[in-house]
Design a protein around this motif. Structure first.
Motif, short mmCIF file in Angstrom:
data_model
loop_
_atom_site.label_atom_id
_atom_site.label_comp_id
_atom_site.label_asym_id
_atom_site.label_seq_id
_atom_site.Cartn_x
_atom_site.Cartn_y
_atom_site.Cartn_z
N GLU A 1 -18.85 -2.33 -24.87
CA GLU A 1 -20.37 -2.29 -24.59
C GLU A 1 -20.88 -1.00 -25.22
OE1 GLU A 1 -18.46 -4.80 -21.56
OE2 GLU A 1 -18.50 -2.63 -22.17
N TYR A 2 -20.06 0.07 -25.40
CA TYR A 2 -20.53 1.36 -26.12
C TYR A 2 -20.38 0.97 -27.34
CZ TYR A 2 -19.84 6.24 -27.58
OH TYR A 2 -19.90 7.30 -28.35
N ILE A 3 -19.58 0.50 -28.09
CA ILE A 3 -19.46 0.10 -29.50
C ILE A 3 -20.58 -0.60 -29.98
CG2 ILE A 3 -18.10 -0.60 -31.29
CD1 ILE A 3 -15.65 0.06 -29.53
N ASP A 4 -20.93 -1.87 -29.12
CA ASP A 4 -21.99 -2.38 -29.52
C ASP A 4 -23.32 -1.66 -29.51
OD1 ASP A 4 -20.21 -4.81 -29.60
OD2 ASP A 4 -20.59 -5.60 -27.73
N HIS A 5 -23.25 -0.81 -28.70
CA HIS A 5 -24.62 -0.11 -28.49
C HIS A 5 -24.83 0.70 -29.65
CE1 HIS A 5 -27.81 2.55 -26.80
NE2 HIS A 5 -26.89 3.73 -27.19
N ILE A 6 -23.71 1.34 -30.18
CA ILE A 6 -23.59 2.04 -31.58
C ILE A 6 -24.09 1.13 -32.69
CG2 ILE A 6 -22.32 3.33 -33.06
CD1 ILE A 6 -23.02 4.97 -30.46
N GLY A 7 -23.67 0.03 -32.60
CA GLY A 7 -24.01 -0.93 -33.68
C GLY A 7 -25.30 -1.43 -33.66
N HIS A 8 -26.03 -1.68 -32.52
CA HIS A 8 -27.22 -1.93 -32.45
C HIS A 8 -28.21 -0.85 -32.85
CE1 HIS A 8 -26.27 -5.62 -30.69
NE2 HIS A 8 -26.10 -5.29 -29.27
N HIS A 9 -27.71 0.33 -32.70
CA HIS A 9 -28.45 1.54 -32.80
C HIS A 9 -28.73 1.77 -34.43
CE1 HIS A 9 -30.04 5.84 -32.92
NE2 HIS A 9 -28.87 6.13 -33.55
N TYR B 1 -17.71 1.32 -35.82
CA TYR B 1 -16.49 1.51 -35.01
C TYR B 1 -15.97 3.18 -35.46
CZ TYR B 1 -16.25 -3.45 -35.01
OH TYR B 1 -16.35 -4.60 -34.92
N SER B 2 -16.01 3.70 -36.65
CA SER B 2 -15.98 5.06 -36.87
C SER B 2 -17.00 6.09 -36.48
CB SER B 2 -15.82 5.34 -38.38
OG SER B 2 -16.93 4.54 -39.10
N VAL B 3 -18.20 5.48 -36.33
CA VAL B 3 -19.30 6.20 -35.78
C VAL B 3 -18.95 6.52 -34.23
CG1 VAL B 3 -21.73 6.20 -35.41
CG2 VAL B 3 -20.85 5.61 -37.45
N ALA B 4 -18.76 5.42 -33.64
CA ALA B 4 -18.60 5.38 -32.20
C ALA B 4 -17.20 6.37 -31.79
CB ALA B 4 -18.12 3.77 -31.56
N TYR C 1 -29.76 8.14 -42.73
CA TYR C 1 -30.33 7.48 -41.53
C TYR C 1 -30.00 8.41 -40.30
CZ TYR C 1 -30.60 3.60 -44.82
OH TYR C 1 -30.74 2.98 -45.91
N ASN C 2 -30.72 8.23 -39.35
CA ASN C 2 -30.52 9.24 -38.12
C ASN C 2 -29.49 8.55 -37.11
OD1 ASN C 2 -32.16 11.14 -38.71
ND2 ASN C 2 -34.10 10.07 -37.89
N ILE C 3 -28.49 8.03 -37.74
CA ILE C 3 -27.42 7.37 -36.72
C ILE C 3 -26.65 8.27 -36.00
CG2 ILE C 3 -25.16 6.38 -37.10
CD1 ILE C 3 -25.99 5.45 -40.06
N LEU C 4 -26.52 9.47 -36.22
CA LEU C 4 -25.83 10.48 -35.16
C LEU C 4 -26.90 11.56 -35.10
CD1 LEU C 4 -21.97 10.80 -36.23
CD2 LEU C 4 -22.98 9.80 -34.07
#
Length: 421
Positions: A168-176, A249-252, A284-287
């Protein structure tokens, strides 16, 4: 009372209450050691011992025995952490701050990180600039051999794995990431020209998150992504459930790491396509900006030579000040240790291998001090002595060459020469 009586006599029940069978604790310990080395499934040992135990009974005993081991480890770590807190409190009350540490900030990493690699995370002073090597060195990489067949289904939920990030955490990062990439991109000032990064992205397979490397119809988890420290000790994993190695994945993994370290701590992360990920984070404001300003991305040593020369000048760890012997290739060494898990996978084995690597940490440091710093340092000094030039002059020449070859014009000329060969 029955389970306590059985344990008193060296037997472990197949259930915490009303067990129908009990198994020797010595046999369970032997099986656990055997599994860590050979990854034989429970039914293999049960078949060999079927004259004494049933397959089902042994499986239940192994399950509950494993859960008990995890609980014991948690209790021991809790006691150790309480002692660390008391020592840290006394130390902070009596410490005399010196001017040499005025640029650093006091802080403490989360206990789970200290437990996994005390050499990286047990320190209390953070804030070394990433341009000088940063405080913490990590590496991340994906592996598509460790996949899970969809038809196999999922086993009953035993306990929450401490190494694998929740889906769920990784998918949230992906949607973001998807949402941020739809917004207008910023125009950051990058040291490496966009033209060079475009070539790196085209050449590197890991940069193509849509390229299907595993048959999605047959597998629900197509691989795993690992984050390790500079001593090759695994910190966290993420299950890959997409066709390729997407940036989520790497971002999460990196974002989760920053949640567990002091806010002033700086991190250098090495990745096969570090230049491509760095550009995405800049555009992009990914992090959050607080993380981006404390993060330095670079390419792994072996993969760096497949990147454009302009990219190598900035992101090759052998050309980055402060990275020392960190090459980012520890993930490949980790996959070598994990090769026996390809046939049968269990998340608790990540803990077993991590514990083994932590036990070998002293030998790892000693080996790198001798073969790395001593031997390589001596060889490098001999080359410098033969140059008959001062270090200052050499640094000046290198700075001028680097600035010249990082220009957009130089990048285009270099690509034109390659196309004509």
């Amino acid at each position: 009372m029955l389970p306590q009586v059985l344990l008193h006599h060296g037997l472990f029940p197949t259930a915490p209450s009303q067990p129908h069978m009990a198994v020797s604790v010595e046999l369970l310990s032997f099986y656990q050691a055997l599994f860590e080395r050979s990854c034989d499934a429970i039914n293999a040992l049960a078949s060999a011992l079927k004259t004494h135990y049933s397959r089902r009974g042994l499986g239940y005993a192994i399950q509950w025995y494993d859960i008990l081991q995890v609980q014991i480890e948690h209790r021991v770590e809790e006691a150790v952490q309480n002692s660390r807190n008391r020592v840290a409190t006394l130390h902070s009350q009596t410490e005399d701050y010196t001017s040499t540490l005025s640029t650093l900030h006091r802080g403490r990493c989360a206990p789970i990180l200290i437990q996994r690699c005390p050499a990286c995370f047990a320190g209390t002073m953070f804030g070394k600039p990433t341009a000088e090597g940063g405080d913490i060195h990590t590496a991340t990489d994906g592996n598509f051999h460790h996949r899970h067949r969809r038809a196999a289904g999922d086993c009953p939920h035993f306990y929450d794995p401490t190494y694998f990030l929740p889906k769920e955490y990784i998918d949230h990062i992906g949607h973001h990431i998807e949402a941020q990439c739809k917004r207008p991109a910023k125009s950051p000032v990058l040291l490496v020209p966009d033209e060079a990064i475009d070539q790196c992205e085209t050449a590197c397979e890991a940069a193509d998150g849509k390229k299907q490397k595993v048959a999605m119809d047959s597998f629900d988890d197509t691989g795993i992504m690992a984050l390790i420290c500079r001593h090759d000790i695994s910190l966290f994993f993420a299950n890959i459930d997409s066709p390729g190695e997407q940036q989520k994945y790497s971002v999460a993994l990196l974002e989760h790491l920053f949640l567990l370290i002091p806010p002033h701590a700086t991190v250098v992360a090495l990745y096969d396509v570090g230049c491509v990920l760095a550009r995405s984070l800049s555009k992009y404001n990914i992090l959050p900006s607080s993380i981006v300003s404390h993060l330095r991305l670079a390419t792994t040593a072996m993969h760096a030579y497949g990147h454009e020369w302009a990219c190598q000048l900035v992101d090759n760890p052998w050309m980055c000040i402060g990275l020392g012997l960190s090459d980012g290739e520890g993930t490949k060494r980790l996959w070598s240790r994990f090769v026996r898990l390809i046939g049968v996978e269990r998340s608790s084995l990540a803990a077993a291998i991590g514990s083994e690597m932590q036990s070998d940490l002293g030998d790892w440091i000693q080996r790198h001090l001798k073969c790395g710093i001593n031997d390589q340092g001596t060889a490098a000094q001999e080359v410098l002595d033969q140059c008959e030039l001062s270090i200052k002059d050499l640094e000046s020449e290198w700075s001028q060459q680097r600035s010249s070859q990082l220009s957009v014009c130089a990048c285009k000329c270099f690509q034109l020469i390659l196309n004509t060969l």
